[in-house]
Design an enzyme around this catalytic site. Structure first.
Site, PDB file in Angstrom:
ATOM      1  N   CYS A 112       0.739  -1.269  -0.253  1.00 41.76           N
ATOM      2  CA  CYS A 112      -0.296   0.374   0.381  1.00 41.76           C
ATOM      3  C   CYS A 112       0.711   1.132  -0.031  1.00 41.76           C
ATOM      4  CB  CYS A 112      -0.460   0.225   1.197  1.00 41.76           C
ATOM      5  SG  CYS A 112      -2.071  -1.145   0.851  1.00 41.76           S
ATOM      6  N   HIS A 249      -3.401   7.332   2.456  1.00 41.21           N
ATOM      7  CA  HIS A 249      -3.094   6.472   1.982  1.00 41.21           C
ATOM      8  C   HIS A 249      -4.893   5.574   3.054  1.00 41.21           C
ATOM      9  CE1 HIS A 249      -3.583   1.364   1.269  1.00 41.21           C
ATOM     10  NE2 HIS A 249      -3.661   1.261   2.544  1.00 41.21           N
ATOM     11  N   ASN A 279     -10.066   0.393   0.167  1.00 41.96           N
ATOM     12  CA  ASN A 279      -8.414   0.766   0.436  1.00 41.96           C
ATOM     13  C   ASN A 279      -8.217  -0.060  -1.415  1.00 41.96           C
ATOM     14  OD1 ASN A 279      -6.084  -0.227  -0.023  1.00 41.96           O
ATOM     15  ND2 ASN A 279      -5.971  -1.441   2.096  1.00 41.96           N
TER      16      ASN A 279
END
Ligand code: UT7
Length: 322
Positions: A112, A249, A279
């Site tokens: 990520c 994020h 996500n």
């Protein structure tokens, strides 16, 4: 010498999956997902869409917004955990699609935090003078490696791609202090088992499925994200109160809120795409940037803080004057 962001792009597949759809697939509820994560809906690539499909669309949008074509680009770096193929890199698919007939393209894997790693590499190439214009992309089809019977993970992830064109600053931009001020990267391989996959090319000859110890990842995330943000702020000597927007994020709204609170940044100065996108791993920060610019909240001259954390563990923060 500084690197500035000249264009932003993003792409989300048309197909969506709501929390109510997920209620029919696993033992979960819209209320649980909203309350524990902040997510309401995520986008899912259709059968004929791949990571490259999404990446190319995001790249084309970023090029258009930068008033450039593929011919202007010297380097493509694409961050992904879900490449089309084991080899070659998905980045070369983008290179061919944008008709870039010189330069080079490669992938980066830092889960990520991947976009932040890619941005940091592109920034260094520009600072060294060897690259003038770089296309930096985060693109994922996480839906392909999610175990759709595992409620611990399948409610979290979505597909998408975001891109920026990063270029050497002009003298005027230099004078105005525009561009990437600093980027800090970290990783800790001792935590690799907490967010991993059940397999991989060499180990199992499969791609594997996402496996996460959610509570532990959450615990590390709230600590690491605030720490690395503080580190980049301290290094640049910027005052917290000078930051116009936090672009984090998008893993969990509770993680974002905790980080913002620790940094004393009010939530109205945070770009949040979680409710509509979930996500999207390496794509989440460039997609949030794109969303922020598109909605008019992110504007030229503003100081923005990027903050990411993911498998590895990897975590990173950057300060950029738009
Ligand atoms: O992007 C990379 C970084 N990733 C992250 O940052 C993710 C970090 N972790 C998280 O966001 C959160 O830990 C989760 C959203 C994954 C989970 O939230 P949580 O508040 O930590 O829940 P939990 O894992 O402690 O589980 C609480 C309960 C459990 O039931 P019991 O053991 O208390 O009976 C779970 O089995 O919730 C249950 N549960 C669910 N219930 C309904 C877990 N997933 C679900 C679900 N629906 N989808």
């Amino acid at each position: 010498m500084k690197a500035v962001i000249r264009g932003f792009g993003g792409y989300l597949p048309e197909k969506t999956l709501t929390n109510f759809d997920l209620e029919k697939m696993v033992e979960t509820s819209d209320a649980w997902i909203r309350e524990r994560t902040g997510i309401q809906v995520r986008h899912i690539a259709s059968d004929n869409e791949y990571t490259s499909t999404l990446a190319i669309k995001a790249a084309q949008e970023a090029l258009k917004n930068a008033n450039m074509t593929g011919k202007d680009i010297d380097m493509v770096i694409l961050a992904t955990t879900t490449p089309d193929d084991t080899t070659p890199a998905t980045a070369v698919q983008v290179q061919a699609a944008i008709q870039m007939d010189r330069g080079y393209a490669f992938d980066v894997q830092a889960a990520c935090s991947g976009f932040m790693y890619a941005l940091s590499i592109a920034n260094q190439y520009i600072l060294s003078g060897s690259v003038k214009n770089a296309l930096v992309i985060g693109a994922e089809t996480l839906s392909r490696i999610v175990d759709w019977s595992d409620r611990n993970t399948c409610v979290l992830f979505g597909d998408g791609a975001g891109a920026v064109v990063l270029s050497a600053a002009t003298t005027e931009e230099e004078k105005a202090g525009t561009g990437v001020l600093d980027i800090v990267l970290h990783s800790d391989g001792n935590c690799r088992q907490l967010l991993t996959t059940t397999g991989g090319v060499s180990r199992t000859q499969t791609a594997g499925h996402v496996l996460m110890e959610g509570r532990e990842v959450f615990r590390h995330a709230v600590t690491n994200l605030a720490e690395v943000a503080t580190e980049v702020i301290t290094r640049t000597g910027i005052k917290l109160s000078d930051i116009d927007f936090l672009v984090p994020h998008q893993a969990n709204v509770r993680i974002v809120e905790s980080t913002a609170k620790k940094l004393e940044i009010p939530m109205d100065k945070v770009i949040l795409t979680l409710p509509e996108q979930g996500n999207t791993s390496a794509a989440s920060i460039p997609l949030a940037l794109f969303e922020g610019v598109k909605s008019g909240r992110l504007k030229k001259g503003q100081l923005i803080l990027l903050d990411a954390m993911g498998g590895g563990f990897t975590w990173a923060a950057a300060l950029i004057r738009l």
